[in-house]
Design a protein around this motif. Structure first.
Motif, PDB file in Angstrom:
ATOM      1  N   ASP A  25      75.567  13.691  24.794  1.00 35.75           N
ATOM      2  CA  ASP A  25      76.170  13.102  23.591  1.00 35.75           C
ATOM      3  C   ASP A  25      75.124  12.453  22.685  1.00 35.75           C
ATOM      4  O   ASP A  25      75.223  12.525  21.466  1.00 35.75           O
ATOM      5  CB  ASP A  25      77.215  12.056  23.983  1.00 35.75           C
ATOM      6  CG  ASP A  25      78.442  12.669  24.625  1.00 35.75           C
ATOM      7  OD1 ASP A  25      78.607  13.909  24.560  1.00 35.75           O
ATOM      8  OD2 ASP A  25      79.244  11.907  25.211  1.00 35.75           O
ATOM      9  N   LEU A  26      74.140  11.809  23.273  1.00 38.43           N
ATOM     10  CA  LEU A  26      73.112  11.103  22.511  1.00 38.43           C
ATOM     11  C   LEU A  26      72.162  12.061  21.810  1.00 38.43           C
ATOM     12  O   LEU A  26      71.791  11.852  20.657  1.00 38.43           O
ATOM     13  CB  LEU A  26      72.323  10.187  23.458  1.00 38.43           C
ATOM     14  CG  LEU A  26      71.108   9.460  22.890  1.00 38.43           C
ATOM     15  CD1 LEU A  26      71.532   8.461  21.819  1.00 38.43           C
ATOM     16  CD2 LEU A  26      70.357   8.752  24.009  1.00 38.43           C
ATOM     17  N   LEU A  27      71.770  13.140  22.492  1.00 37.56           N
ATOM     18  CA  LEU A  27      70.696  13.996  21.995  1.00 37.56           C
ATOM     19  C   LEU A  27      71.120  15.428  21.668  1.00 37.56           C
ATOM     20  O   LEU A  27      70.303  16.218  21.207  1.00 37.56           O
ATOM     21  CB  LEU A  27      69.566  14.040  23.039  1.00 37.56           C
ATOM     22  CG  LEU A  27      69.003  12.657  23.411  1.00 37.56           C
ATOM     23  CD1 LEU A  27      68.111  12.752  24.632  1.00 37.56           C
ATOM     24  CD2 LEU A  27      68.263  12.050  22.230  1.00 37.56           C
ATOM     25  N   GLY A  28      72.379  15.769  21.928  1.00 36.15           N
ATOM     26  CA  GLY A  28      72.835  17.136  21.673  1.00 36.15           C
ATOM     27  C   GLY A  28      72.262  18.139  22.660  1.00 36.15           C
ATOM     28  O   GLY A  28      72.181  19.328  22.366  1.00 36.15           O
ATOM     29  N   TRP A  29      71.854  17.658  23.826  1.00 38.37           N
ATOM     30  CA  TRP A  29      71.259  18.524  24.840  1.00 38.37           C
ATOM     31  C   TRP A  29      72.339  19.292  25.597  1.00 38.37           C
ATOM     32  O   TRP A  29      73.523  18.985  25.514  1.00 38.37           O
ATOM     33  CB  TRP A  29      70.451  17.705  25.818  1.00 38.37           C
ATOM     34  CG  TRP A  29      69.132  17.224  25.289  1.00 38.37           C
ATOM     35  CD1 TRP A  29      68.589  17.467  24.061  1.00 38.37           C
ATOM     36  CD2 TRP A  29      68.196  16.408  25.976  1.00 38.37           C
ATOM     37  NE1 TRP A  29      67.368  16.858  23.953  1.00 38.37           N
ATOM     38  CE2 TRP A  29      67.104  16.198  25.110  1.00 38.37           C
ATOM     39  CE3 TRP A  29      68.170  15.830  27.237  1.00 38.37           C
ATOM     40  CZ2 TRP A  29      65.997  15.447  25.482  1.00 38.37           C
ATOM     41  CZ3 TRP A  29      67.079  15.068  27.600  1.00 38.37           C
ATOM     42  CH2 TRP A  29      65.998  14.896  26.734  1.00 38.37           C
ATOM     43  N   GLU A  30      71.892  20.265  26.361  1.00 38.90           N
ATOM     44  CA  GLU A  30      72.766  21.077  27.198  1.00 38.90           C
ATOM     45  C   GLU A  30      72.380  20.893  28.660  1.00 38.90           C
ATOM     46  O   GLU A  30      71.237  20.576  28.976  1.00 38.90           O
ATOM     47  CB  GLU A  30      72.614  22.560  26.830  1.00 38.90           C
ATOM     48  CG  GLU A  30      72.987  22.896  25.404  1.00 38.90           C
ATOM     49  CD  GLU A  30      74.458  22.706  25.127  1.00 38.90           C
ATOM     50  OE1 GLU A  30      75.270  22.952  26.045  1.00 38.90           O
ATOM     51  OE2 GLU A  30      74.807  22.315  23.992  1.00 38.90           O
ATOM     52  N   GLU A  31      73.342  21.136  29.528  1.00 38.07           N
ATOM     53  CA  GLU A  31      73.018  21.168  30.952  1.00 38.07           C
ATOM     54  C   GLU A  31      72.299  22.478  31.234  1.00 38.07           C
ATOM     55  O   GLU A  31      72.766  23.547  30.877  1.00 38.07           O
ATOM     56  CB  GLU A  31      74.281  21.070  31.794  1.00 38.07           C
ATOM     57  CG  GLU A  31      73.983  21.027  33.279  1.00 38.07           C
ATOM     58  CD  GLU A  31      75.202  20.798  34.130  1.00 38.07           C
ATOM     59  OE1 GLU A  31      75.373  21.586  35.083  1.00 38.07           O
ATOM     60  OE2 GLU A  31      75.978  19.864  33.850  1.00 38.07           O
ATOM     61  N   ARG A  32      71.128  22.394  31.868  1.00 40.71           N
ATOM     62  CA  ARG A  32      70.324  23.575  32.192  1.00 40.71           C
ATOM     63  C   ARG A  32      70.561  24.062  33.614  1.00 40.71           C
ATOM     64  O   ARG A  32      70.478  25.252  33.893  1.00 40.71           O
ATOM     65  CB  ARG A  32      68.839  23.263  32.031  1.00 40.71           C
ATOM     66  CG  ARG A  32      68.399  23.026  30.615  1.00 40.71           C
ATOM     67  CD  ARG A  32      66.954  22.605  30.532  1.00 40.71           C
ATOM     68  NE  ARG A  32      66.100  23.224  31.500  1.00 40.71           N
ATOM     69  CZ  ARG A  32      64.976  23.883  31.238  1.00 40.71           C
ATOM     70  NH1 ARG A  32      64.579  23.997  29.998  1.00 40.71           N
ATOM     71  NH2 ARG A  32      64.248  24.400  32.185  1.00 40.71           N
ATOM     72  N   TRP A  33      70.802  23.133  34.528  1.00 41.20           N
ATOM     73  CA  TRP A  33      70.936  23.505  35.939  1.00 41.20           C
ATOM     74  C   TRP A  33      71.507  22.331  36.703  1.00 41.20           C
ATOM     75  O   TRP A  33      71.332  21.177  36.314  1.00 41.20           O
ATOM     76  CB  TRP A  33      69.556  23.859  36.502  1.00 41.20           C
ATOM     77  CG  TRP A  33      69.570  24.279  37.933  1.00 41.20           C
ATOM     78  CD1 TRP A  33      69.833  25.528  38.411  1.00 41.20           C
ATOM     79  CD2 TRP A  33      69.319  23.454  39.078  1.00 41.20           C
ATOM     80  NE1 TRP A  33      69.762  25.527  39.790  1.00 41.20           N
ATOM     81  CE2 TRP A  33      69.437  24.262  40.215  1.00 41.20           C
ATOM     82  CE3 TRP A  33      69.006  22.104  39.246  1.00 41.20           C
ATOM     83  CZ2 TRP A  33      69.260  23.776  41.506  1.00 41.20           C
ATOM     84  CZ3 TRP A  33      68.829  21.616  40.516  1.00 41.20           C
ATOM     85  CH2 TRP A  33      68.951  22.450  41.634  1.00 41.20           C
ATOM     86  N   ARG A  34      72.157  22.610  37.814  1.00 44.24           N
ATOM     87  CA  ARG A  34      72.592  21.573  38.752  1.00 44.24           C
ATOM     88  C   ARG A  34      72.619  22.173  40.145  1.00 44.24           C
ATOM     89  O   ARG A  34      72.843  23.368  40.300  1.00 44.24           O
ATOM     90  CB  ARG A  34      73.939  20.974  38.380  1.00 44.24           C
ATOM     91  CG  ARG A  34      75.100  21.887  38.581  1.00 44.24           C
ATOM     92  CD  ARG A  34      76.477  21.237  38.425  1.00 44.24           C
ATOM     93  NE  ARG A  34      76.613  20.421  37.253  1.00 44.24           N
ATOM     94  CZ  ARG A  34      77.095  19.173  37.267  1.00 44.24           C
ATOM     95  NH1 ARG A  34      77.497  18.616  38.379  1.00 44.24           N
ATOM     96  NH2 ARG A  34      77.185  18.493  36.146  1.00 44.24           N
ATOM     97  N   GLY A  35      72.349  21.341  41.131  1.00 46.21           N
ATOM     98  CA  GLY A  35      72.400  21.820  42.497  1.00 46.21           C
ATOM     99  C   GLY A  35      71.664  20.898  43.449  1.00 46.21           C
ATOM    100  O   GLY A  35      71.177  19.833  43.067  1.00 46.21           O
TER     101      GLY A  35
END
Length: 123
Positions: A25-35
């Motif tokens: 929300d702050l930076l307009g970033w996306e989730e790249r990976w999780r695990g």
């Protein structure tokens, strides 16, 4: 001579999903990976194509962060400082240290784990 840039930083937090939502929300970033991590715990990576923050958690994370031990703060640049501050506030965090000096305007906030962030606009 080569030119480099920071590819990622790995910080330990108690709730990576909560911190990832803030950074999206702050930076307009996306989730790249999780695990799961390679050794223990789990991680959520948020950022852009060439850089990101790895939000890491596991049994070792107990909070208790103290500014400057070992991290002073992380700083991000944004195009719209007022919108960034609204995003921080919407996540229940309190901006402080509003300053306006060359080369830009800025504010700071602590996340839920006590990690200090700085947000700067050069606009």
């Amino acid at each position: 001579m080569t030119t480099g840039r920071l590819e990622h930083a790995n910080i330990s937090v108690t709730d990576p999903e909560r911190c990832a939502a803030l950074l999206r929300d702050l930076l307009g970033w996306e989730e790249r990976w999780r695990g799961p991590s390679q050794k223990y715990g789990r991680s959520v990576h948020v950022g852009g194509r060439h850089d990101y923050i790895a939000l890491y958690t596991g049994e070792h994370v107990r909070g208790g962060y103290a500014k400057g031990q070992p991290l002073n703060h992380l700083a991000f640049t944004v195009d719209d400082l007022d919108a960034a501050e609204a995003a921080v506030t919407a996540h229940g965090l309190e901006p402080f240290g509003h300053d306006d000096y060359e080369p830009g305007r800025r504010f700071y906030f602590f996340d839920w784990d006590g990690i200090e962030f700085e947000v700067v606009s050069y606009e």
